[in-house]
Design a protein around this motif. Structure first.
Motif, PDB file in Angstrom:
ATOM      1  N   ALA A 189      -7.414  -9.071  -8.939  1.00  0.00           N
ATOM      2  CA  ALA A 189      -6.736  -9.894  -7.938  1.00  0.00           C
ATOM      3  C   ALA A 189      -6.512  -9.043  -6.704  1.00  0.00           C
ATOM      4  N   ALA A 190      -6.621  -9.670  -5.537  1.00  0.00           N
ATOM      5  CA  ALA A 190      -6.356  -9.006  -4.262  1.00  0.00           C
ATOM      6  C   ALA A 190      -5.403  -9.873  -3.464  1.00  0.00           C
ATOM      7  N   GLY A 191      -4.333  -9.267  -2.959  1.00  0.00           N
ATOM      8  CA  GLY A 191      -3.360 -10.046  -2.208  1.00  0.00           C
ATOM      9  C   GLY A 191      -2.192  -9.204  -1.751  1.00  0.00           C
ATOM     10  N   PRO A 192      -1.143  -9.854  -1.301  1.00  0.00           N
ATOM     11  CA  PRO A 192       0.026  -9.124  -0.807  1.00  0.00           C
ATOM     12  C   PRO A 192       0.594  -8.178  -1.866  1.00  0.00           C
ATOM     13  N   SER A 193       0.963  -6.993  -1.440  1.00  0.00           N
ATOM     14  CA  SER A 193       1.441  -5.981  -2.386  1.00  0.00           C
ATOM     15  C   SER A 193       2.713  -6.423  -3.098  1.00  0.00           C
ATOM     16  N   GLU A 194       3.501  -7.313  -2.470  1.00  0.00           N
ATOM     17  CA  GLU A 194       4.723  -7.778  -3.127  1.00  0.00           C
ATOM     18  C   GLU A 194       4.428  -8.642  -4.346  1.00  0.00           C
ATOM     19  N   LEU A 195       3.182  -9.131  -4.480  1.00  0.00           N
ATOM     20  CA  LEU A 195       2.754  -9.806  -5.694  1.00  0.00           C
ATOM     21  C   LEU A 195       1.963  -8.862  -6.608  1.00  0.00           C
ATOM     22  N   ILE A 196       1.119  -8.036  -6.022  1.00  0.00           N
ATOM     23  CA  ILE A 196       0.277  -7.152  -6.822  1.00  0.00           C
ATOM     24  C   ILE A 196       1.108  -6.126  -7.582  1.00  0.00           C
ATOM     25  N   LYS A 197       2.168  -5.611  -6.981  1.00  0.00           N
ATOM     26  CA  LYS A 197       2.987  -4.603  -7.661  1.00  0.00           C
ATOM     27  C   LYS A 197       3.656  -5.153  -8.914  1.00  0.00           C
ATOM     28  N   PRO A 198       4.340  -6.311  -8.863  1.00  0.00           N
ATOM     29  CA  PRO A 198       4.914  -6.833 -10.109  1.00  0.00           C
ATOM     30  C   PRO A 198       3.851  -7.260 -11.123  1.00  0.00           C
ATOM     31  N   MET A 199       2.685  -7.688 -10.641  1.00  0.00           N
ATOM     32  CA  MET A 199       1.595  -7.987 -11.573  1.00  0.00           C
ATOM     33  C   MET A 199       1.182  -6.739 -12.330  1.00  0.00           C
ATOM     34  N   THR A 200       1.136  -5.621 -11.621  1.00  0.00           N
ATOM     35  CA  THR A 200       0.786  -4.344 -12.253  1.00  0.00           C
ATOM     36  C   THR A 200       1.859  -3.924 -13.244  1.00  0.00           C
ATOM     37  N   ASN A 201       3.128  -4.112 -12.878  1.00  0.00           N
ATOM     38  CA  ASN A 201       4.220  -3.780 -13.791  1.00  0.00           C
ATOM     39  C   ASN A 201       4.147  -4.619 -15.064  1.00  0.00           C
ATOM     40  N   LEU A 202       3.855  -5.905 -14.902  1.00  0.00           N
ATOM     41  CA  LEU A 202       3.748  -6.778 -16.070  1.00  0.00           C
ATOM     42  C   LEU A 202       2.581  -6.352 -16.954  1.00  0.00           C
ATOM     43  N   ALA A 203       1.453  -6.025 -16.331  1.00  0.00           N
ATOM     44  CA  ALA A 203       0.291  -5.592 -17.105  1.00  0.00           C
ATOM     45  C   ALA A 203       0.592  -4.336 -17.910  1.00  0.00           C
ATOM     46  N   ILE A 240      -4.673  -4.312  -4.687  1.00  0.00           N
ATOM     47  CA  ILE A 240      -5.669  -4.655  -5.715  1.00  0.00           C
ATOM     48  C   ILE A 240      -5.100  -4.345  -7.092  1.00  0.00           C
ATOM     49  N   ILE A 241      -5.299  -5.257  -8.037  1.00  0.00           N
ATOM     50  CA  ILE A 241      -5.040  -4.964  -9.443  1.00  0.00           C
ATOM     51  C   ILE A 241      -6.292  -5.316 -10.234  1.00  0.00           C
ATOM     52  N   VAL A 242      -6.743  -4.386 -11.048  1.00  0.00           N
ATOM     53  CA  VAL A 242      -7.851  -4.622 -11.967  1.00  0.00           C
ATOM     54  C   VAL A 242      -7.259  -5.133 -13.274  1.00  0.00           C
ATOM     55  N   THR A 243      -7.859  -6.181 -13.817  1.00  0.00           N
ATOM     56  CA  THR A 243      -7.279  -6.848 -14.985  1.00  0.00           C
ATOM     57  C   THR A 243      -8.323  -7.029 -16.085  1.00  0.00           C
ATOM     58  N   THR A 244      -7.846  -7.451 -17.243  1.00  0.00           N
ATOM     59  CA  THR A 244      -8.726  -7.683 -18.386  1.00  0.00           C
ATOM     60  C   THR A 244      -9.397  -9.048 -18.218  1.00  0.00           C
ATOM     61  N   GLY A 245     -10.288  -9.123 -17.259  1.00  0.00           N
ATOM     62  CA  GLY A 245     -10.950 -10.379 -16.923  1.00  0.00           C
ATOM     63  C   GLY A 245     -10.216 -11.117 -15.821  1.00  0.00           C
ATOM     64  N   ALA A 246     -10.937 -11.983 -15.113  1.00  0.00           N
ATOM     65  CA  ALA A 246     -10.315 -12.786 -14.060  1.00  0.00           C
ATOM     66  C   ALA A 246      -9.275 -13.741 -14.643  1.00  0.00           C
ATOM     67  N   GLN A 291      -1.487 -15.189   3.060  1.00  0.00           N
ATOM     68  CA  GLN A 291      -0.995 -16.315   2.254  1.00  0.00           C
ATOM     69  C   GLN A 291      -1.864 -16.539   1.016  1.00  0.00           C
ATOM     70  N   THR A 292      -2.839 -15.651   0.776  1.00  0.00           N
ATOM     71  CA  THR A 292      -3.845 -15.884  -0.267  1.00  0.00           C
ATOM     72  C   THR A 292      -3.888 -14.741  -1.270  1.00  0.00           C
ATOM     73  N   VAL A 293      -4.060 -15.110  -2.535  1.00  0.00           N
ATOM     74  CA  VAL A 293      -4.437 -14.153  -3.580  1.00  0.00           C
ATOM     75  C   VAL A 293      -5.830 -14.527  -4.047  1.00  0.00           C
ATOM     76  N   ILE A 294      -6.760 -13.591  -3.908  1.00  0.00           N
ATOM     77  CA  ILE A 294      -8.138 -13.818  -4.343  1.00  0.00           C
ATOM     78  C   ILE A 294      -8.292 -13.340  -5.783  1.00  0.00           C
ATOM     79  N   ILE A 295      -8.919 -14.183  -6.584  1.00  0.00           N
ATOM     80  CA  ILE A 295      -9.242 -13.831  -7.969  1.00  0.00           C
ATOM     81  C   ILE A 295     -10.758 -13.703  -8.079  1.00  0.00           C
ATOM     82  N   ASN A 296     -11.212 -12.593  -8.656  1.00  0.00           N
ATOM     83  CA  ASN A 296     -12.655 -12.395  -8.781  1.00  0.00           C
ATOM     84  C   ASN A 296     -12.912 -11.443  -9.947  1.00  0.00           C
ATOM     85  N   GLY A 297     -14.166 -11.050 -10.114  1.00  0.00           N
ATOM     86  CA  GLY A 297     -14.511 -10.145 -11.200  1.00  0.00           C
ATOM     87  C   GLY A 297     -16.008  -9.993 -11.298  1.00  0.00           C
TER      88      GLY A 297
END
Length: 394
Positions: free
Chosen positions: A249-263, A93-99, A228-234
């Motif tokens: 966003a909720a999905g595979p950690s191999e995507l969530i981790k770099p998303m968190t690094n970018l954020a 899970i990554i919490v973001t500044t809006g969906a 195979q899915t990343v869910i976007i919600n808020g």
């Protein structure tokens, strides 16, 4: 000054543009009815407001982890388990500044130059622009009104190339309000699994469905599709919290981790106070949006019925969100306007009713009407639209 190439192809938001024009007319003293709103016309519930105030009073006004406070991530994990029967860990899970920011960050970490993303039209205005900003290529595939604006598995398979990286599914949909059934999602999922394509499932309107059907996330259907899915919600639409800017966003950690690094290098973290407000939203007992949903359902029936009485306008009845997306081609032609943009502009100038032209959503014969306004406003707006159409019969 020479601008970066990445912003030169961006199109302005049609929803924001029509809202700005409507606001300008209001400031001039005109009685404008705006049906362009993409947000509930309800205030955030009191318990959430109280939680935000408590957070401020208790000193929760500092930086937080880039991916969100642990309590909120756990609350989102619990929400998925309760509402969708899906098991996630906080690391997924990554919490973001809006969906919207969740989508933007996902495309930034997912796409390389010229990678393709299949975007069903009608689409939310920001999908193609965000894909382009990430160096990718939006591949627009038009769903038909005859199929209730829903893309078919066959259309997806025909659009797949060696460069296809992902497909976007938005259910309930903005701008059409249409909802995919479990069987429709299963067939789409089979195609994506066959070709190893990521599914980006935008479920921001999940709580706003007005039929006996319940929301189905494509990730619920099988373990393979969940992977195979990343869910976007808020919480923006479900809890009337658009301005708080909390999505995830909720999905595979191999995507969530770099998303968190970018954020961590862009926003640092979502606003601390808003995160505690969102935590209260998800910890609320009972169905906190039941009243809002019931009112929206009543408005849907009202506005849909009123549109039936306007010549040259036809509409597929939506099942969710808070929009109608009628076809106005016949009215537009009868009224002597070449494009839907010209028709909408003339309607605003003459009758002071603000609609959003469908061109921004990839549909050149439709307009989006939001029923996130009072019933009285919907009745008056419908009368004005009908008068405009009748007065301009050619």
């Amino acid at each position: 000054m020479e601008l970066a190439n990445r912003v030169k192809t961006l199109s302005p938001s049609s929803t924001l543009a029509i809202t700005a024009k409507a606001n300008e007319l209001k400031k001039q003293g005109h009685d404008v009815i705006g049906l362009g709103a993409g947000e509930p016309d309800f205030n955030t519930p009191e318990n959430i407001l109280d939680a935000a105030e408590d957070a401020m009073r208790n000193g929760f006004t500092k930086y937080t982890p880039s991916g969100g406070i642990p309590e909120l991530k756990q609350a989102i994990v619990d929400k998925f388990q309760t509402d969708n029967g899906l098991s996630y860990t906080p690391e997924e899970i990554i919490v973001t500044t809006g969906a919207k920011h969740a989508l933007y960050t996902l495309f930034q970490v997912l796409l390389n130059k010229d990678d393709e993303v299949i975007v069903p039209a009608p689409y939310w205005v920001s999908y193609p622009e965000q894909i382009k900003l990430a160096g990718g290529k939006p591949v627009i595939v038009s769903a038909t009104e005859q199929n209730s604006f829903k893309i078919t598995p066959e259309q997806i398979e025909e659009a797949i190339t060696a460069k296809t990286k992902a497909v976007i599914i938005n259910s309930p949909n903005n701008p059409t309000g249409m909802v995919y059934s479990k069987e429709e999602l299963r067939k789409i999922g089979d195609i994506c699994l066959k070709h190893n394509i990521l599914i980006v499932s935008d479920e921001i309107y999940e709580k706003l469905i007005y039929t006996d059907d319940s929301h189905v996330s494509i990730a619920e259907i099988s373990a393979s599709l969940k992977e195979q899915t990343v869910i976007i919600n808020g919480v923006s639409k479900s809890h009337a919290m658009t301005g708080w800017r909390i999505g995830y966003a909720a999905g595979p950690s191999e995507l969530i981790k770099p998303m968190t690094n970018l954020a961590s290098h862009s926003t640092s973290n979502p606003t601390s106070i808003a995160q505690y407000a969102a935590l209260a939203a998800y910890r609320s007992e009972g169905d906190s949006n039941l009243e809002m949903r019931q009112i929206f359902a009543e408005r849907l029936e009202l506005l849909y019925g009123l549109l039936q009485d306007i010549p040259g306008i036809s509409c597929v009845k939506p099942k969710g969100a808070f929009y109608l997306f009628p076809n106005v081609e016949e009215a537009m032609n009868r009224n002597g306007y070449r494009t839907v943009d010209d028709w909408v502009k003339a309607l605003l100038e003459e009758e002071k009713v603000a609609l959003v032209p469908g061109t921004g959503f990839g549909a050149h014969e439709n307009v989006r009407l939001s029923y996130a306004v009072s019933s009285d406003a919907l009745k008056e707006a419908s009368q004005r639209i009908k008068r405009f159409v009748l007065n301009h019969q050619s």
